[in-house]
Design a protein around this motif. Sequence first.
Motif, PDB file in Angstrom:
ATOM      1  N   ALA A   1       0.836  -1.205   0.000  1.00  0.00           N
ATOM      2  CA  ALA A   1       0.000   0.000   0.000  1.00  0.00           C
ATOM      3  C   ALA A   1       0.871   1.255   0.000  1.00  0.00           C
ATOM      4  O   ALA A   1       0.587   2.228  -0.707  1.00  0.00           O
ATOM      5  N   ILE A   2       1.964   1.241   0.765  1.00  0.00           N
ATOM      6  CA  ILE A   2       2.893   2.375   0.790  1.00  0.00           C
ATOM      7  C   ILE A   2       3.540   2.552  -0.581  1.00  0.00           C
ATOM      8  O   ILE A   2       3.656   3.675  -1.084  1.00  0.00           O
ATOM      9  N   ALA A   3       3.956   1.461  -1.186  1.00  0.00           N
ATOM     10  CA  ALA A   3       4.577   1.538  -2.513  1.00  0.00           C
ATOM     11  C   ALA A   3       3.611   2.142  -3.532  1.00  0.00           C
ATOM     12  O   ALA A   3       4.000   2.988  -4.337  1.00  0.00           O
ATOM     13  N   ALA A   4       2.347   1.732  -3.475  1.00  0.00           N
ATOM     14  CA  ALA A   4       1.352   2.278  -4.401  1.00  0.00           C
ATOM     15  C   ALA A   4       1.113   3.757  -4.115  1.00  0.00           C
ATOM     16  O   ALA A   4       1.142   4.594  -5.026  1.00  0.00           O
ATOM     17  N   ALA A   5       0.885   4.100  -2.859  1.00  0.00           N
ATOM     18  CA  ALA A   5       0.579   5.490  -2.497  1.00  0.00           C
ATOM     19  C   ALA A   5       1.738   6.430  -2.802  1.00  0.00           C
ATOM     20  O   ALA A   5       1.528   7.611  -3.074  1.00  0.00           O
ATOM     21  N   SER A   6       2.961   5.915  -2.778  1.00  0.00           N
ATOM     22  CA  SER A   6       4.118   6.770  -3.053  1.00  0.00           C
ATOM     23  C   SER A   6       4.135   7.278  -4.490  1.00  0.00           C
ATOM     24  O   SER A   6       4.865   8.203  -4.811  1.00  0.00           O
ATOM     25  N   MET A   7       3.303   6.706  -5.347  1.00  0.00           N
ATOM     26  CA  MET A   7       3.186   7.164  -6.734  1.00  0.00           C
ATOM     27  C   MET A   7       2.324   8.414  -6.874  1.00  0.00           C
ATOM     28  O   MET A   7       2.347   9.063  -7.916  1.00  0.00           O
ATOM     29  N   LEU A   8       1.542   8.737  -5.856  1.00  0.00           N
ATOM     30  CA  LEU A   8       0.597   9.850  -5.985  1.00  0.00           C
ATOM     31  C   LEU A   8       1.325  11.178  -6.165  1.00  0.00           C
ATOM     32  O   LEU A   8       2.283  11.478  -5.440  1.00  0.00           O
ATOM     33  N   PRO A   9       0.887  11.999  -7.123  1.00  0.00           N
ATOM     34  CA  PRO A   9       1.592  13.235  -7.448  1.00  0.00           C
ATOM     35  C   PRO A   9       1.567  14.283  -6.342  1.00  0.00           C
ATOM     36  O   PRO A   9       2.430  15.159  -6.312  1.00  0.00           O
ATOM     37  N   GLU A  10       0.629  14.204  -5.424  1.00  0.00           N
ATOM     38  CA  GLU A  10       0.570  15.184  -4.333  1.00  0.00           C
ATOM     39  C   GLU A  10       1.820  15.151  -3.461  1.00  0.00           C
ATOM     40  O   GLU A  10       2.182  16.150  -2.847  1.00  0.00           O
ATOM     41  N   LEU A  11       2.496  14.019  -3.415  1.00  0.00           N
ATOM     42  CA  LEU A  11       3.693  13.903  -2.587  1.00  0.00           C
ATOM     43  C   LEU A  11       4.838  14.754  -3.116  1.00  0.00           C
ATOM     44  O   LEU A  11       5.714  15.151  -2.359  1.00  0.00           O
ATOM     45  N   ALA A  12       4.828  15.053  -4.401  1.00  0.00           N
ATOM     46  CA  ALA A  12       5.878  15.875  -5.001  1.00  0.00           C
ATOM     47  C   ALA A  12       5.517  17.359  -5.002  1.00  0.00           C
ATOM     48  O   ALA A  12       6.321  18.183  -5.397  1.00  0.00           O
ATOM     49  N   SER A  13       4.327  17.717  -4.531  1.00  0.00           N
ATOM     50  CA  SER A  13       3.850  19.095  -4.630  1.00  0.00           C
ATOM     51  C   SER A  13       4.477  20.033  -3.617  1.00  0.00           C
ATOM     52  O   SER A  13       4.432  21.246  -3.779  1.00  0.00           O
ATOM     53  N   GLY A  14       5.028  19.489  -2.539  1.00  0.00           N
ATOM     54  CA  GLY A  14       5.617  20.328  -1.518  1.00  0.00           C
ATOM     55  C   GLY A  14       4.626  20.842  -0.488  1.00  0.00           C
ATOM     56  O   GLY A  14       5.002  21.518   0.457  1.00  0.00           O
ATOM     57  N   HIS A  15       3.352  20.537  -0.647  1.00  0.00           N
ATOM     58  CA  HIS A  15       2.352  21.008   0.317  1.00  0.00           C
ATOM     59  C   HIS A  15       1.324  19.938   0.650  1.00  0.00           C
ATOM     60  O   HIS A  15       0.368  20.198   1.359  1.00  0.00           O
ATOM     61  N   GLY A  16       1.526  18.740   0.169  1.00  0.00           N
ATOM     62  CA  GLY A  16       0.528  17.708   0.383  1.00  0.00           C
ATOM     63  C   GLY A  16       1.091  16.520   1.132  1.00  0.00           C
ATOM     64  O   GLY A  16       2.288  16.406   1.364  1.00  0.00           O
ATOM     65  N   GLY A  17       0.207  15.654   1.498  1.00  0.00           N
ATOM     66  CA  GLY A  17       0.588  14.434   2.173  1.00  0.00           C
ATOM     67  C   GLY A  17      -0.466  13.377   1.964  1.00  0.00           C
ATOM     68  O   GLY A  17      -1.577  13.666   1.519  1.00  0.00           O
ATOM     69  N   VAL A  18      -0.105  12.159   2.270  1.00  0.00           N
ATOM     70  CA  VAL A  18      -0.989  11.020   2.089  1.00  0.00           C
ATOM     71  C   VAL A  18      -1.024  10.229   3.388  1.00  0.00           C
ATOM     72  O   VAL A  18       0.010   9.980   3.991  1.00  0.00           O
ATOM     73  N   GLU A  19      -2.224   9.877   3.826  1.00  0.00           N
ATOM     74  CA  GLU A  19      -2.391   9.023   5.005  1.00  0.00           C
ATOM     75  C   GLU A  19      -2.944   7.685   4.530  1.00  0.00           C
ATOM     76  O   GLU A  19      -3.873   7.648   3.725  1.00  0.00           O
ATOM     77  N   ILE A  20      -2.366   6.608   5.032  1.00  0.00           N
ATOM     78  CA  ILE A  20      -2.802   5.259   4.662  1.00  0.00           C
ATOM     79  C   ILE A  20      -3.376   4.603   5.905  1.00  0.00           C
ATOM     80  O   ILE A  20      -2.713   4.530   6.939  1.00  0.00           O
TER      81      ILE A  20
END
Length: 117
Positions: free
Chosen positions: A86-105
């Motif tokens: 799940a972490i490997a998949a979520a790490s693909m999300l573009p929000e992580l590269a935006s500098g202002h976003g994050g992802v919670e799993i």
Amino acid sequence: MAKYLILIYGDEQRWDAESEQERHEKGEGHRAFSAAATVLAGHELEPSTTATTLRGGPMITDGPFLEAKEALGGFYVIDAADLDAAIAAASMLPELASGHGGVEIRPIVDHDRPDHG
């Protein structure tokens, strides 16, 4: 396989200020994520200003449950072999590269499993 909820957070003002090119690139990132992950559901959410919150009583208020710099902007429900997948998949999300976003799993409770009664 287990189900995971992936919550996508970010700065709504920065999302609103994105150029058409940035939106297109982010859309391509989400399409790549959806092609690589086993996505069961997912949606972008309307701005937090459209939220309605119920609190004990119930008391009804406009806006999100918490006042925070980052707002919940969307979510996915995925099927993954384990948290690492799940972490490997979520790490693909573009929000992580935006500098202002994050992802919670968050793992989703499976009541059909014997250890979850």
